[in-house]
Design a protein around this motif. Structure first.
Motif, PDB file in Angstrom:
ATOM      1  N   PHE B 261       0.851  -1.174   0.000  1.00  0.00           N
ATOM      2  CA  PHE B 261       0.000   0.000   0.000  1.00  0.00           C
ATOM      3  C   PHE B 261       0.885   1.223   0.000  1.00  0.00           C
ATOM      4  O   PHE B 261       1.893   1.270   0.697  1.00  0.00           O
ATOM      5  CB  PHE B 261      -0.909   0.005   1.227  1.00  0.00           C
ATOM      6  CG  PHE B 261      -1.888  -1.114   1.202  1.00  0.00           C
ATOM      7  CD1 PHE B 261      -2.942  -1.110   0.316  1.00  0.00           C
ATOM      8  CD2 PHE B 261      -1.730  -2.198   2.048  1.00  0.00           C
ATOM      9  CE1 PHE B 261      -3.832  -2.155   0.270  1.00  0.00           C
ATOM     10  CE2 PHE B 261      -2.629  -3.246   2.006  1.00  0.00           C
ATOM     11  CZ  PHE B 261      -3.680  -3.225   1.117  1.00  0.00           C
ATOM     12  N   THR B 262       0.502   2.193  -0.800  1.00  0.00           N
ATOM     13  CA  THR B 262       1.325   3.387  -0.834  1.00  0.00           C
ATOM     14  C   THR B 262       1.079   4.205   0.430  1.00  0.00           C
ATOM     15  O   THR B 262      -0.044   4.598   0.728  1.00  0.00           O
ATOM     16  CB  THR B 262       0.992   4.233  -2.075  1.00  0.00           C
ATOM     17  OG1 THR B 262      -0.391   4.063  -2.352  1.00  0.00           O
ATOM     18  CG2 THR B 262       1.815   3.809  -3.271  1.00  0.00           C
ATOM     19  N   ALA B 263       2.151   4.421   1.145  1.00  0.00           N
ATOM     20  CA  ALA B 263       2.050   5.189   2.376  1.00  0.00           C
ATOM     21  C   ALA B 263       1.794   6.651   2.025  1.00  0.00           C
ATOM     22  O   ALA B 263       2.250   7.147   1.011  1.00  0.00           O
ATOM     23  CB  ALA B 263       3.333   5.051   3.181  1.00  0.00           C
ATOM     24  N   LYS B 264       0.997   7.302   2.876  1.00  0.00           N
ATOM     25  CA  LYS B 264       0.719   8.718   2.638  1.00  0.00           C
ATOM     26  C   LYS B 264       1.521   9.536   3.633  1.00  0.00           C
ATOM     27  O   LYS B 264       1.920   9.051   4.679  1.00  0.00           O
ATOM     28  CB  LYS B 264      -0.765   8.997   2.865  1.00  0.00           C
ATOM     29  CG  LYS B 264      -1.670   8.496   1.771  1.00  0.00           C
ATOM     30  CD  LYS B 264      -3.078   8.985   2.037  1.00  0.00           C
ATOM     31  CE  LYS B 264      -4.088   8.365   1.088  1.00  0.00           C
ATOM     32  NZ  LYS B 264      -5.456   8.559   1.556  1.00  0.00           N
ATOM     33  N   GLU B 265       1.691  10.765   3.301  1.00  0.00           N
ATOM     34  CA  GLU B 265       2.279  11.705   4.246  1.00  0.00           C
ATOM     35  C   GLU B 265       1.176  12.036   5.239  1.00  0.00           C
ATOM     36  O   GLU B 265       0.198  12.686   4.883  1.00  0.00           O
ATOM     37  CB  GLU B 265       2.693  12.947   3.476  1.00  0.00           C
ATOM     38  CG  GLU B 265       3.503  13.895   4.282  1.00  0.00           C
ATOM     39  CD  GLU B 265       4.924  14.005   3.715  1.00  0.00           C
ATOM     40  OE1 GLU B 265       5.649  14.843   4.199  1.00  0.00           O
ATOM     41  OE2 GLU B 265       5.287  13.248   2.798  1.00  0.00           O
TER      42      GLU B 265
END
Ligand SMILES: Cc1cc2nc3c(=O)[nH]c(=O)nc-3n(C[C@H](O)[C@H](O)[C@H](O)COP(=O)(O)OP(=O)(O)OC[C@H]3O[C@@H](n4cnc5c(N)ncnc54)[C@H](O)[C@@H]3O)c2cc1C
Ligand SMILES: Nc1ncnc2c1ncn2[C@@H]1O[C@H](COP(=O)(O)O)[C@@H](O)[C@H]1O
Lengths: 341, 290
Positions: B261-265
């Motif tokens: 999963f693409t980590a978010k800021e």
């Protein structure tokens, strides 16, 4: 006979085509256009008047109707028999069904008889080419069936190179439902049930049936307040309902919360629940295991409330509030009431 | 009435407790790191079989499983809980099977087994989550199926009455025997092991297991025939080589990817009144809420 098209099996009850079927029509329309074939649909049941009006706007080019009193409600053998016999004639290259109690009962039976591969619970469907790694044989424009496997820990792309139809089931909410063209018109073909199903197929008798349309509609809610095992109890879940009522939201849950009896199964979000993509997702006491994230990662904004600053869900959250549900949720309610309008 | 009951059960990797070490660097599964367990819903199916046997004590319950030779572990487990016998269908040529090739192989084993009244299986296995094998076996055997069963209400006069648990309700159906019934996890849990049966059957072994045993234990197996678990291979069940294993599977795995999963800021907040009020104001201002 029109052959080699893409066909969707429509679930139909109480005069309505099920949402999952309409979602599949939307997906099927895109796939059929890409393949340059027609989108077909088949509905099997009783009182099928007007089904065409419901499905033509989704881009159906041809609707097969098989109507007989005994074909509703759904039972396995008769519906399987209709599809098997119909597919032998029209030889669809692909068939999509809902990954529902019906689709998952019907699909395997049909695929077994036609010896065609079936992939359950796809989360994405695409068209693409495939080269057999052993023989080097190339296949053009196969249905790429993408699904989680191994409890959601991996994603596999499955193909059926040789056997037709390529069959796949998809859960409700996974695909988006979208009108293709309100004025689109297709052809209706009424099939004679006697040619497709025999008396011997009606072997299982329904003695009693209580089906209630679920009143819970988390799928279409723009805001979801979801609770996990960390919410701690059924009583604490009431806090989430309070917040949801304040915000005009629905309440969702993780499987651990459902298994613990904090709330009902219809609210479960994730790989084995519904897939949601709201504007705002507030995850309360949810750790964020892969199977849960799979059902909510497309939410526009995610807020995580968790007393563990390292909860996995925090990595995909836009806002991370480190704290206890019991403290944070009442404050959200309080300050919303204070600041709204 | 003595019923001849077959329970389909699978030994599966415990995907529910996948730890960090379960995935290898290259994104494939490290099966060795996952304990092999009795597929949970197959235990629910076994319980329904045991209840039928409670009501009809002269009945026999035979567990049928296809898998590696070590799958006889779940057969012993089932026998400890009250099953009578078990068969492991195992053969290298059966490996790599998709659900269709699996159903075909198991259906061949059922044909070899001979007369039966009812086949009970789990709704789905947790490694694949397909729920396809039960209905496909029913189709291969040309008999009806009842899926999503929660309770067998009655079995008599050649019919079985079953309560099914569906997404949004329940349905009670009556199906003629023989048929296949697949059981949901919402059905009653399986009873625990019976201490006396554990004592009696703890040395039960399959031929592959027996080959590795001491002479003393081998002698025991000869003396007590009931301790011998059966192992069948593809030839024994007269399986068509074209319909089994990887070659007999219409579906092929084209690619496997690890889930990332693409980590978010993310913005980090604490639970103070000031920070929460600020967040709420921001969400109202940008029309996310309100
Ligand atoms: C095949 C398969 C399918 C599955 N399908 C689904 C599915 O569809 N949906 C799903 O959700 N799961 C699914 N699961 C289960 C999933 O793996 C997880 O077990 C589940 O999502 C965990 O739920 P949870 O985060 O609520 O619980 P937990 O993992 O126990 O997490 C609880 C969290 O709450 C936090 N917490 C505790 N107390 C407080 C407090 N007072 N205040 C704030 N935070 C607190 C903890 O720090 C923790 O992060 C599936 C599993 C398998 C194997
Ligand atoms: N290899 C196997 N051996 C015995 N039973 C199986 C096997 N695979 C599947 N089953 C049965 O079929 C059910 C559904 O499995 P699946 O289609 O893999 O989800 C399981 O719960 C078992 O009862």
């Amino acid at each position: 006979m029109n052959q080699n098209n893409l066909i969707v099996y429509l679930e139909f009850e109480d005069g309505r085509v099920a949402d999952v079927s309409l979602e599949l029509l939307t997906k099927g329309r895109t796939l059929a256009s890409k393949l340059g074939v027609e989108l077909e649909a088949v509905v099997i049941g009783d009182n099928l008047d007007g089904v065409e009006e419901q499905v033509f706007p989704y881009g159906v080019d041809r609707l097969y109707k098989v109507s007989d009193k005994r074909l509703a409600p759904y039972t396995s053998n008769p519906h399987s028999a209709v599809l098997i016999n119909l597919f032998r004639e029209i030889k669809p290259q692909a068939c999509l069904m809902g990954a529902t109690c019906i689709g998952r009962d019907l699909g395997p039976r049909v695929s077994s008889c036609l010896h065609s591969g079936l992939t359950a619970d796809c989360t994405a469907l695409e068209i693409g080419d495939h080269t057999d790694p052993k023989t080097g044989k190339e296949y053009k424009d196969l249905l790429l069936q993408i699904r989680p496997a191994f409890g959601g820990n991996i994603v596999a792309t499955i193909v059926n190179p040789e056997c037709r139809p390529q069959m796949a089931t998809v859960r409700e909410g996974v695909m988006k439902k979208e009108i293709f063209d309100p004025n689109h018109k297709g052809e209706v073909i009424e099939l004679d049930p006697k040619k497709y199903v025999s008396d011997e197929d009606f072997v299982v008798e329904i003695i009693d049936r209580h089906i209630e349309k679920s009143k819970i509609n988390i799928k279409n809610s723009p805001i979801i307040v979801a609770g996990g095992y960390g919410v701690g109890s059924k009583e604490n879940f009431q806090l989430l309902f309070d917040l949801a009522n304040t915000l005009g939201a629905e309440v969702g849950a993780s499987r651990a919360a459902v298994d613990a009896g904090f709330t009902e199964h219809a609210r479960q979000i994730g790989q084995t629940g519904v897939t949601v993509r709201p504007k705002l997702y507030i995850a309360c006491g949810i750790s964020g295991q892969i199977q849960h994230i799979a059902g909510m990662q497309d939410s526009s904004i995610i807020i995580s409330i968790n007393n563990d600053p390292n909860a996995p869900i925090n990595t995909i959250a836009d806002y991370v509030i480190t704290g206890n549900i019991e403290d944070v949720v009442p404050k959200l309610i309080k300050y919303y009431k204070k600041n709204s309008k | 009435m003595s019923l001849n009951i077959i329970v389909l059960a699978k030994q599966v990797p415990d995907t529910r407790n996948v730890g960090k070490d379960a995935m290898k660097e290259d994104g494939t599964i490290n099966r060795a790191a996952l304990p092999a367990i009795f597929n949970p819903e197959d235990l629910n199916a076994l319980e329904q079989a045991l209840r039928l046997k409670d009501a009809n004590p002269s009945s026999t319950i035979t567990l049928l499983t296809m898998g590696l030779p070590r799958a006889s572990e779940i057969i012993r487990e089932a026998i400890y809980r009250g099953a009578d016998a078990g068969i492991v269908l195992t053969d290298r040529v059966l490996g790599g099977a998709d659900t269709l090739a699996t159903s075909y192989s198991l259906a061949q084993a059922v044909k070899k087994f001979g007369k039966f009244d009812i086949i009970l299986g789990g709704r789905q296995a947790i490694d694949g989550d397909t729920a396809q094998v039960g209905p496909q076996i029913a189709e291969k055997l040309g008999i009806p199926q009842v899926t999503y069963a929660e309770e067998i209400i009655e079995l008599k006069d050649g019919y079985v009455t079953v309560k099914r648990r569906l997404e949004n309700g329940v349905e009670t159906v009556k199906a003629p025997l023989p048929c296949v019934v697949t059981v949901n996890g919402s059905a009653p849990a399986c009873r625990p092991r019976n201490a006396m049966r554990v004592q009696k059957f703890k040395y039960a072994a399959s031929p592959s297991e027996a080959a590795k045993l001491s002479d003393e234990r081998k002698a025991l197996l000869e003396k007590r025939p009931y301790l011998n678990l059966q192992e069948w291979n593809a030839a024994f069940v007269e399986a068509d080589p074209e319909q089994i294993g990887l070659p007999g599977s219409p579906t092929k795995v084209k690619a496997i990817e690890n889930v990332v999963f693409t980590a978010k800021e993310s913005r980090q907040l604490d639970d103070s009144d000031a920070q929460i009020e600020e967040l709420v104001k921001e969400l109202i201002a940008n029309h996310t809420i309100g």
